[in-house]
Structures are given as C-alpha cells and as structure tokens.
Design a protein around this motif. Structure first.
Motif, PDB file in Angstrom:
ATOM      1  N   LEU A 156       0.829  -1.201   0.000  1.00  0.00           N
ATOM      2  CA  LEU A 156       0.000   0.000   0.000  1.00  0.00           C
ATOM      3  C   LEU A 156       0.861   1.247   0.000  1.00  0.00           C
ATOM      4  O   LEU A 156       0.362   2.345  -0.222  1.00  0.00           O
ATOM      5  CB  LEU A 156      -0.929   0.007   1.217  1.00  0.00           C
ATOM      6  N   ASP A 157       2.147   1.042   0.234  1.00  0.00           N
ATOM      7  CA  ASP A 157       3.077   2.169   0.256  1.00  0.00           C
ATOM      8  C   ASP A 157       3.362   2.600  -1.185  1.00  0.00           C
ATOM      9  O   ASP A 157       3.831   1.813  -2.004  1.00  0.00           O
ATOM     10  CB  ASP A 157       4.378   1.732   0.941  1.00  0.00           C
ATOM     11  N   PRO A 158       3.086   3.848  -1.531  1.00  0.00           N
ATOM     12  CA  PRO A 158       3.308   4.294  -2.917  1.00  0.00           C
ATOM     13  C   PRO A 158       4.781   4.298  -3.327  1.00  0.00           C
ATOM     14  O   PRO A 158       5.086   4.322  -4.511  1.00  0.00           O
ATOM     15  CB  PRO A 158       2.718   5.705  -2.942  1.00  0.00           C
ATOM     16  N   MET A 159       5.701   4.241  -2.356  1.00  0.00           N
ATOM     17  CA  MET A 159       7.126   4.224  -2.691  1.00  0.00           C
ATOM     18  C   MET A 159       7.495   2.952  -3.464  1.00  0.00           C
ATOM     19  O   MET A 159       8.432   2.939  -4.238  1.00  0.00           O
ATOM     20  CB  MET A 159       7.973   4.325  -1.429  1.00  0.00           C
ATOM     21  N   TRP A 160       6.739   1.863  -3.234  1.00  0.00           N
ATOM     22  CA  TRP A 160       7.021   0.617  -3.945  1.00  0.00           C
ATOM     23  C   TRP A 160       6.747   0.752  -5.432  1.00  0.00           C
ATOM     24  O   TRP A 160       7.380   0.095  -6.254  1.00  0.00           O
ATOM     25  CB  TRP A 160       6.171  -0.525  -3.386  1.00  0.00           C
ATOM     26  N   ASP A 161       5.780   1.586  -5.793  1.00  0.00           N
ATOM     27  CA  ASP A 161       5.354   1.678  -7.185  1.00  0.00           C
ATOM     28  C   ASP A 161       5.941   2.866  -7.931  1.00  0.00           C
ATOM     29  O   ASP A 161       5.597   3.085  -9.089  1.00  0.00           O
ATOM     30  CB  ASP A 161       3.818   1.738  -7.246  1.00  0.00           C
ATOM     31  N   GLN A 162       6.784   3.642  -7.324  1.00  0.00           N
ATOM     32  CA  GLN A 162       7.354   4.793  -8.002  1.00  0.00           C
ATOM     33  C   GLN A 162       8.363   4.346  -9.062  1.00  0.00           C
ATOM     34  O   GLN A 162       8.969   3.281  -8.947  1.00  0.00           O
ATOM     35  CB  GLN A 162       8.028   5.720  -6.998  1.00  0.00           C
ATOM     36  N   PRO A 163       8.548   5.141 -10.101  1.00  0.00           N
ATOM     37  CA  PRO A 163       9.543   4.773 -11.108  1.00  0.00           C
ATOM     38  C   PRO A 163      10.950   4.899 -10.524  1.00  0.00           C
ATOM     39  O   PRO A 163      11.293   5.902  -9.888  1.00  0.00           O
ATOM     40  CB  PRO A 163       9.310   5.781 -12.230  1.00  0.00           C
ATOM     41  N   LYS A 164      11.754   3.873 -10.686  1.00  0.00           N
ATOM     42  CA  LYS A 164      13.125   3.886 -10.163  1.00  0.00           C
ATOM     43  C   LYS A 164      13.912   2.788 -10.852  1.00  0.00           C
ATOM     44  O   LYS A 164      13.347   1.900 -11.484  1.00  0.00           O
ATOM     45  CB  LYS A 164      13.127   3.673  -8.651  1.00  0.00           C
ATOM     46  N   VAL A 165      15.222   2.868 -10.709  1.00  0.00           N
ATOM     47  CA  VAL A 165      16.098   1.800 -11.197  1.00  0.00           C
ATOM     48  C   VAL A 165      16.806   1.209  -9.993  1.00  0.00           C
ATOM     49  O   VAL A 165      17.145   1.917  -9.041  1.00  0.00           O
ATOM     50  CB  VAL A 165      17.115   2.324 -12.235  1.00  0.00           C
ATOM     51  N   ASP A 183      21.697   1.834 -23.102  1.00  0.00           N
ATOM     52  CA  ASP A 183      22.529   0.618 -22.963  1.00  0.00           C
ATOM     53  C   ASP A 183      21.875  -0.437 -22.071  1.00  0.00           C
ATOM     54  O   ASP A 183      22.400  -1.537 -21.913  1.00  0.00           O
ATOM     55  CB  ASP A 183      23.924   0.958 -22.445  1.00  0.00           C
ATOM     56  N   GLY A 184      20.746  -0.132 -21.469  1.00  0.00           N
ATOM     57  CA  GLY A 184      20.008  -1.096 -20.667  1.00  0.00           C
ATOM     58  C   GLY A 184      20.555  -1.325 -19.276  1.00  0.00           C
ATOM     59  O   GLY A 184      20.065  -2.177 -18.549  1.00  0.00           O
ATOM     60  N   LEU A 185      21.565  -0.565 -18.865  1.00  0.00           N
ATOM     61  CA  LEU A 185      22.172  -0.737 -17.541  1.00  0.00           C
ATOM     62  C   LEU A 185      21.602   0.276 -16.556  1.00  0.00           C
ATOM     63  O   LEU A 185      21.467   1.453 -16.874  1.00  0.00           O
ATOM     64  CB  LEU A 185      23.689  -0.568 -17.613  1.00  0.00           C
ATOM     65  N   ALA A 186      21.282  -0.185 -15.360  1.00  0.00           N
ATOM     66  CA  ALA A 186      20.748   0.717 -14.343  1.00  0.00           C
ATOM     67  C   ALA A 186      21.862   1.517 -13.665  1.00  0.00           C
ATOM     68  O   ALA A 186      21.698   2.691 -13.374  1.00  0.00           O
ATOM     69  CB  ALA A 186      19.975  -0.070 -13.293  1.00  0.00           C
ATOM     70  N   MET A 187      22.987   0.864 -13.410  1.00  0.00           N
ATOM     71  CA  MET A 187      24.089   1.560 -12.727  1.00  0.00           C
ATOM     72  C   MET A 187      24.855   2.379 -13.745  1.00  0.00           C
ATOM     73  O   MET A 187      25.231   1.887 -14.807  1.00  0.00           O
ATOM     74  CB  MET A 187      25.004   0.542 -12.030  1.00  0.00           C
ATOM     75  N   ARG A 188      25.108   3.620 -13.413  1.00  0.00           N
ATOM     76  CA  ARG A 188      25.739   4.549 -14.336  1.00  0.00           C
ATOM     77  C   ARG A 188      27.172   4.834 -13.923  1.00  0.00           C
ATOM     78  O   ARG A 188      27.513   4.820 -12.740  1.00  0.00           O
ATOM     79  CB  ARG A 188      24.960   5.876 -14.377  1.00  0.00           C
ATOM     80  N   THR A 189      28.015   5.115 -14.866  1.00  0.00           N
ATOM     81  CA  THR A 189      29.390   5.536 -14.599  1.00  0.00           C
ATOM     82  C   THR A 189      29.333   6.942 -14.021  1.00  0.00           C
ATOM     83  O   THR A 189      28.605   7.793 -14.539  1.00  0.00           O
ATOM     84  CB  THR A 189      30.204   5.539 -15.904  1.00  0.00           C
ATOM     85  N   PRO A 190      30.105   7.201 -12.954  1.00  0.00           N
ATOM     86  CA  PRO A 190      30.081   8.566 -12.394  1.00  0.00           C
ATOM     87  C   PRO A 190      30.547   9.588 -13.428  1.00  0.00           C
ATOM     88  O   PRO A 190      31.394   9.285 -14.274  1.00  0.00           O
ATOM     89  CB  PRO A 190      31.081   8.492 -11.235  1.00  0.00           C
TER      90      PRO A 190
END
Length: 190
Positions: A20-29, A40-47
């Motif tokens: 029920l927590d909306p934080m679970w459904d927020q857009p994120k990687v 490139d399909g990768l979630a982790m980005r180079t700094p």
C-alpha cells in the motif's frame, strides 16, 4: 463498542494488503538490474567525469589479504614502520590481548576461563602467510569472531605487523639482536 469490533478486522485486512506504500510503485532503477530508461540497458551509471570519490579505493590485495591467484599474501603489502607497529600494539592490546595474552602466547585470564577451547598461541603460526593472519582477523576462525567491524583495513595490517613482532621477540636469537642493543643487554646481564 461496535466500531472497535469492526475496526480490528479492518486493520488486519489493511495490514495484510501488500504494497500500500506508494514508494514501492514509483519509477526507479535498482542497482545491478536492467533498465529501460537508458539506451545501454544498464541501471548503474558511470560517475560523471571529475567526480571525487568518497574515499580512496583500496587495492584488492590490501583489502582482502589475497593475491590475484586467490592465495593469502606471503608478506604484508603495507610498509612496516615504527608508527604502524605502535598502532598495531595499541589495537592488539584492546582487541586481541584479552584472549591471546599480551605476549600472544594464549595465556590470559579470559583464556583460563574458556572451557570449550582456549585461544591458541599466536607463536605457533610463524610459518603462516601474513595474508592468512589478516584473513583470520577479518573473517574470524573457529570460535574467534570477525574483527572487521572493530578494526579498519589499516589497523588489521598493523595488528599483523605487531603479531609478527611478538613472534620475533619470543624466538629471536642473540645473533639477531642489533649490536648496540646486544651490548646493552649484556651490560644488564640478560
């Protein structure tokens, strides 16, 4: 009273509802997961260029006590100095001496009261690699817990250096003592 009876099952029903927590459904990687947000399909980005790290990276051999082949390092990768030995002694006295004794010989008040298994003398491990001793401090061994939470990487290597100094002090021959110290010992009658 009727309201309280209805409220209890309703609260149980609501508590049982997943997410029920909306934080679970927020857009994120999420780290190490695929992401449709980047080409490139990768979630982790180079700094970004010019980013300053939180702390200097630690060489894998220094951090783990193992070489590239996965075996314990025969000799410490940290230069042994008087300051390192002093730090090693201070950390040994606080974290290790209670069980292993101030001389590292396994003779201590705590050891006398250990009925399951007494801590070993550290002098019997003179032939082991420095990296192995570092790993035991970092990961624990047998009944000894890990001390990685109490000792930083540098402090663990300092303790390794001090253990080596203790071992040398208990098994050194007169010929190994520097000439000026040998003369002083002979004058004192030792």
């Amino acid at each position: 009273m009727k309201t309280a009876r209805l409220a209890a099952p309703l609260l149980l029903l609501l508590a049982a509802c997943p997410r029920l927590d909306p934080m679970w459904d927020q857009p994120k990687v999420k780290a190490y997961k695929a992401s449709k947000h980047y080409p490139d399909g990768l979630a982790m980005r180079t700094p970004p260029a010019g980013t300053v790290p939180h702390r200097a990276p630690i060489e894998p051999a220094v951090a783990t006590g193992r070489g590239p082949d996965g075996r314990p390092l025969p000799v410490s990768p940290v230069a042994v100095t008087a300051e390192l030995l002093a730090r090693g002694r201070a950390r040994f006295d606080v974290n290790c001496a209670a069980c292993h004794g101030v001389l590292g010989d396994g003779e201590s008040q705590v050891a006398l009261n250990m009925s399951l298994r007494k801590p070993p003398s550290l002098h019997q491990f003179r032939e082991l690699a420095d990296g192995f001793i570092y790993q035991v401090i970092s990961e624990g061994f047998g009944l000894m817990p890990s001390y990685a939470g109490q000792l930083s990487v540098q402090d663990r290597w300092a303790v390794v250096a001090y253990v080596r100094a203790l071992q040398l002090s208990q098994y050194a021959t007169v010929e190994q003592v520097p000439p000026e110290a040998r003369e002083r010992l002979q004058k004192e009658g030792r």
